[in-house]
Design a protein around this motif. Structure first.
Motif, PDB file in Angstrom:
ATOM      1  N   THR A 142      42.267  34.821  36.136  1.00 27.49           N
ATOM      2  CA  THR A 142      42.537  35.884  37.119  1.00 27.49           C
ATOM      3  C   THR A 142      42.875  37.125  36.298  1.00 27.49           C
ATOM      4  O   THR A 142      42.542  38.200  36.773  1.00 27.49           O
ATOM      5  N   LEU A 143      43.827  37.050  35.675  1.00 23.12           N
ATOM      6  CA  LEU A 143      44.220  38.507  35.083  1.00 23.12           C
ATOM      7  C   LEU A 143      43.071  38.962  34.147  1.00 23.12           C
ATOM      8  O   LEU A 143      42.885  40.218  34.403  1.00 23.12           O
ATOM      9  N   PRO A 144      42.592  38.294  33.340  1.00 22.36           N
ATOM     10  CA  PRO A 144      41.382  39.108  32.588  1.00 22.36           C
ATOM     11  C   PRO A 144      40.139  39.437  33.754  1.00 22.36           C
ATOM     12  O   PRO A 144      39.549  40.531  33.242  1.00 22.36           O
TER      13      PRO A 144
ATOM     14  N   HIS B 197      41.452  42.606  35.072  1.00 24.18           N
ATOM     15  CA  HIS B 197      41.035  43.837  34.137  1.00 24.18           C
ATOM     16  C   HIS B 197      39.693  44.372  34.040  1.00 24.18           C
ATOM     17  O   HIS B 197      39.272  45.484  34.022  1.00 24.18           O
TER      18      HIS B 197
ATOM     19  N   VAL C  80      48.352  37.777  43.228  1.00 23.46           N
ATOM     20  CA  VAL C  80      48.502  37.810  41.861  1.00 23.46           C
ATOM     21  C   VAL C  80      48.366  39.362  41.475  1.00 23.46           C
ATOM     22  O   VAL C  80      49.003  40.081  40.731  1.00 23.46           O
TER      23      VAL C  80
ATOM     24  N   TYR D  81      51.483  43.132  39.401  1.00 23.98           N
ATOM     25  CA  TYR D  81      51.393  43.383  38.304  1.00 23.98           C
ATOM     26  C   TYR D  81      51.028  45.021  38.135  1.00 23.98           C
ATOM     27  O   TYR D  81      49.943  45.591  38.858  1.00 23.98           O
ATOM     28  N   SER D  82      51.777  45.935  37.567  1.00 23.75           N
ATOM     29  CA  SER D  82      51.653  47.168  37.603  1.00 23.75           C
ATOM     30  C   SER D  82      50.689  47.843  37.179  1.00 23.75           C
ATOM     31  O   SER D  82      50.483  49.220  37.640  1.00 23.75           O
ATOM     32  N   MET D  83      49.721  47.120  36.275  1.00 23.42           N
ATOM     33  CA  MET D  83      48.812  47.899  35.680  1.00 23.42           C
ATOM     34  C   MET D  83      47.424  47.755  36.528  1.00 23.42           C
ATOM     35  O   MET D  83      46.496  48.613  36.299  1.00 23.42           O
ATOM     36  N   PHE D  84      47.527  46.995  37.580  1.00 23.68           N
ATOM     37  CA  PHE D  84      46.536  47.013  38.592  1.00 23.68           C
ATOM     38  C   PHE D  84      46.328  47.866  39.426  1.00 23.68           C
ATOM     39  O   PHE D  84      47.528  48.063  40.366  1.00 23.68           O
TER      40      PHE D  84
ATOM     41  N   SER E 217      41.626  50.130  32.318  1.00 18.38           N
ATOM     42  CA  SER E 217      42.577  49.198  31.725  1.00 18.38           C
ATOM     43  C   SER E 217      43.052  49.254  30.459  1.00 18.38           C
ATOM     44  O   SER E 217      43.718  48.453  30.020  1.00 18.38           O
ATOM     45  N   GLY E 218      42.253  50.116  29.502  1.00 18.16           N
ATOM     46  CA  GLY E 218      42.747  50.218  28.211  1.00 18.16           C
ATOM     47  C   GLY E 218      42.148  49.335  27.376  1.00 18.16           C
ATOM     48  O   GLY E 218      42.518  49.096  26.166  1.00 18.16           O
ATOM     49  N   THR E 219      41.046  48.652  27.929  1.00 15.58           N
ATOM     50  CA  THR E 219      40.684  47.354  27.063  1.00 15.58           C
ATOM     51  C   THR E 219      39.846  47.838  25.974  1.00 15.58           C
ATOM     52  O   THR E 219      40.006  47.273  24.753  1.00 15.58           O
TER      53      THR E 219
END
Lengths: 168, 440
Positions: free
Chosen positions: A25-27, A30, A61, A65-68, A158-160
């Motif tokens: 989910t998180l990946p 991102h 979910v 998370y604050s980055m989304f 997302s900084g990836t």
């Protein structure tokens, strides 16, 4: 929204890594954010289809998370820390100055964040998750302008990865 | 007193390329793994890691070998989860280790996985560590290429896969069970223990969760022996620790020293003391969750048990924050309360509600709107979060974030009660007269 064919293939590859698909989910969030610049409701729906979850589960979910970013943001996200080591080294003043400077700037979103684990650089900021510090207002403004004019190459939202040609 | 560099040696000696495989191999990298693969898992656990006295470097300080020994026998698969979700305010050591010595962490992961007979490890990296993720990602690929990961590692017959997983901005994902929830694709909400992760962790399988610094120390222990490591440090606080010193100091940085080194040696010696000749007002010895200490504690040793039992605080994550004489303790307390209110996951009522209340009250106290009874008000309802309000903190919540919200309030009460009473002055509230002249 739909993942591009390339990102859809990447999504399948990510899902296959995990013993249970939901772990992706998180990946995947991102990945969607890097593709579109934010996480749209359509993206959450698509991720739900891939992982066999409802879009509400994905939203539940995602919103934790604050980055989304669930609303469109500038191509540059400037994160300024104001937690205690930055608090006593000018972090809040830096935040206010940058917020004012980019109030009407569609390209730059300034946000206040919690400790970035770089207190030796206080006051510290990140631009698309690359660290800069210690910076005063003038130095920070110069750095942001260099990213805007692509003298510096920013990471994806997302900084990836650093990817000058990434679709936004 | 100089640093004792074990875990940070390579990255200090070779700041230009400490994260590369070439540098790692040319400075003895992966030799400890070869040595470990020639031992039995039991020998690594008992004769090396348990004998070394190594305790978790994430915050709780639990014995690493002991934690490993809680895995139930003959239950497989079992997982290793690496906690690289560093978020405790003012802690920045794992960030450095991940970015600047990723192979050392990977070597520690492989040795530890071999010791606990696990074949799949997860590295949960804080989302904001973009460069750290990139470097770890490359290091893992290199380790696969050279046979340090994957099938039949270095011809030993041992297999291990590592999955690198990025977080996305959540302090509570750094809690042991919050991390497992997050890895499973959930909100990072902590879980009730028992069952402990060693019995039912990730995907309900036996799981060991270890911190980055803890695992990065393992190669040195294998290389030089558990007994050697146990000879460093003081009492039950063996070895070295990386202290992140920041705030009002000349040279904010990570310093690796033998445990037992005094706070003064760290703050005034290594970090150069407070700039401009000003004096220290107070300092926080182990991250935002630890109760504060005062200048009279500067000569106390960094001994985990001493700090907890005698000073009623803790070494926690090893983050030392220094505040000079110009600092308003109420402002610092409020900012930390704001952090906890923001990061409370909302699962347990005492934490969800308590953190918000404390943030609001400390806001008004630190912004000229405080009331004389505000400190007592916080202590009153705070007793429902931390019964007894005495260290080591009891808790009414699932994880340690709940009690952490009270550490600042308890500190204000311990050291600044008189000053606060004076500053809050007379009660200036506009009182609403009771209707009908009384009886309200």
């Amino acid at each position: 929204m739909a993942f591009t064919p390339e990102n859809r293939a990447r999504a399948d590859e990510i899902v296959a890594r995990y013993p249970v698909a939901k772990s992706a989910t998180l990946p995947l969030l991102h990945l969607a954010q890097d593709q579109d610049g934010w996480v749209s409701p359509d993206a959450m729906e698509e991720i739900g289809r891939i992982l066999d979850l409802t879009s509400a589960q994905v939203l539940g979910v995602c919103s934790f998370y604050s980055m989304f970013k669930r609303e469109p943001v500038g191509q540059l996200v400037v994160s300024v820390c104001t937690n205690v080591s930055c608090l006593v080294n000018g972090g809040p003043e830096l935040l206010r100055a940058l917020e004012d400077r980019h109030l009407d700037d569609d390209d730059v979103s300034v946000e206040e964040v919690e400790c970035l684990a770089a207190c030796d650089l206080a006051p510290v900021m990140q631009v698309n998750y690359d660290y800069h510090g210690p910076v005063d207002v003038e130095a920070a403004a110069t750095i942001i302008d260099e990213y805007k004019s692509r003298v510096r190459t920013p990471r994806t939202i997302s900084g990836t990865r650093v990817d000058a040609g990434a679709a936004r | 007193m100089p640093e004792t560099r074990i875990v940070t040696k390579r990255l200090r000696d070779h700041p230009e390329d400490s994260w590369t495989l070439d540098r790692y191999l040319s400075t003895g990298g992966y030799e400890a793994l070869r040595k470990a693969l020639g031992m039995t898992p039991e020998a690594i656990q008992d004769e090396q890691v348990k004998a070394s006295g190594l305790r978790g470097r994430g915050g709780a300080g639990f014995g690493t070998g002991q934690k490993w020994s809680f895995l139930p026998k003959d239950v497989y698969p079992r997982y290793l989860a690496v906690n690289a979700d560093e978020g405790e305010p003012s802690t920045f050591k794992d960030h450095m280790l991940v970015e600047r010595d990723p192979h050392q962490l990977i070597e520690g992961v492989v040795i530890s996985a071999f010791a606990v007979e696990c074949h799949l490890a997860f590295v949960y990296v804080r989302g904001e560590f973009a460069l750290g993720y990139e470097r770890l990602s490359r290091a893992i690929a290199e380790a696969y290429d050279r046979g340090f990961l994957g099938r039949n590692i270095l011809g030993s017959g041992f297999d291990l896969d590592v999955i690198l997983h990025r977080g996305a901005g959540s302090y509570i994902a750094g809690d042991e069970t919050g991390l497992l929830s997050s890895l499973e694709g959930e909100r990072a909400m902590p879980r009730i223990k028992p069952p402990f992760p060693a019995v039912q962790g990730l995907f309900a399988k036996p799981t060991v969760v270890n911190n980055v610094e803890t695992l990065s120390t393992v190669p040195a222990i294998i290389e030089r022996g558990g007994d050697w490591y146990a000879g460093l440090g003081v009492g039950r606080s063996t070895g070295t620790r990386i202290f992140s010193v920041s705030g009002h100091v000349e040279r904010p940085a990570n310093y690796e020293v033998e445990l037992g080194t005094t706070f003064r040696e760290l703050i005034e010696g290594l970090a150069g003391g407070v700039p401009g000749g000003r004096s220290i007002r107070f300092f926080i010895p182990g991250g935002a969750s630890s109760p504060w200490l005062m200048p009279e504690h500067l000569d106390e040793p960094t001994d985990m048990d001493h700090v907890q039992n005698d000073l009623k605080s803790m070494l926690g994550s090893g983050a030392i924050m220094v505040f000079d004489e110009t600092t308003d303790p109420l402002l610092v307390a409020w900012r930390l309360a704001k952090f906890f209110a923001h990061e409370s996951c909302g699962k347990c009522t005492p934490c969800r509600e308590g953190s918000g209340w404390i943030e609001k009250i400390l806001y008004r106290m630190s912004h000229g709107l405080g009331r004389p009874d505000d400190l007592d008000l916080m202590l009153d309802f705070g007793d429902n979060v931390v019964p007894g309000l005495n260290a080591p903190f009891a808790q009414t919540t699932i994880c340690a974030l709940g009690p952490s919200i009270m550490s600042n309030v308890v500190s204000l009460d311990r050291y600044f009660r008189d000053e606060i009473a004076e500053r809050m002055g007379a009660d200036t509230r506009t009182r609403i007269p009771a209707p009908g002249g009384g009886g309200g």
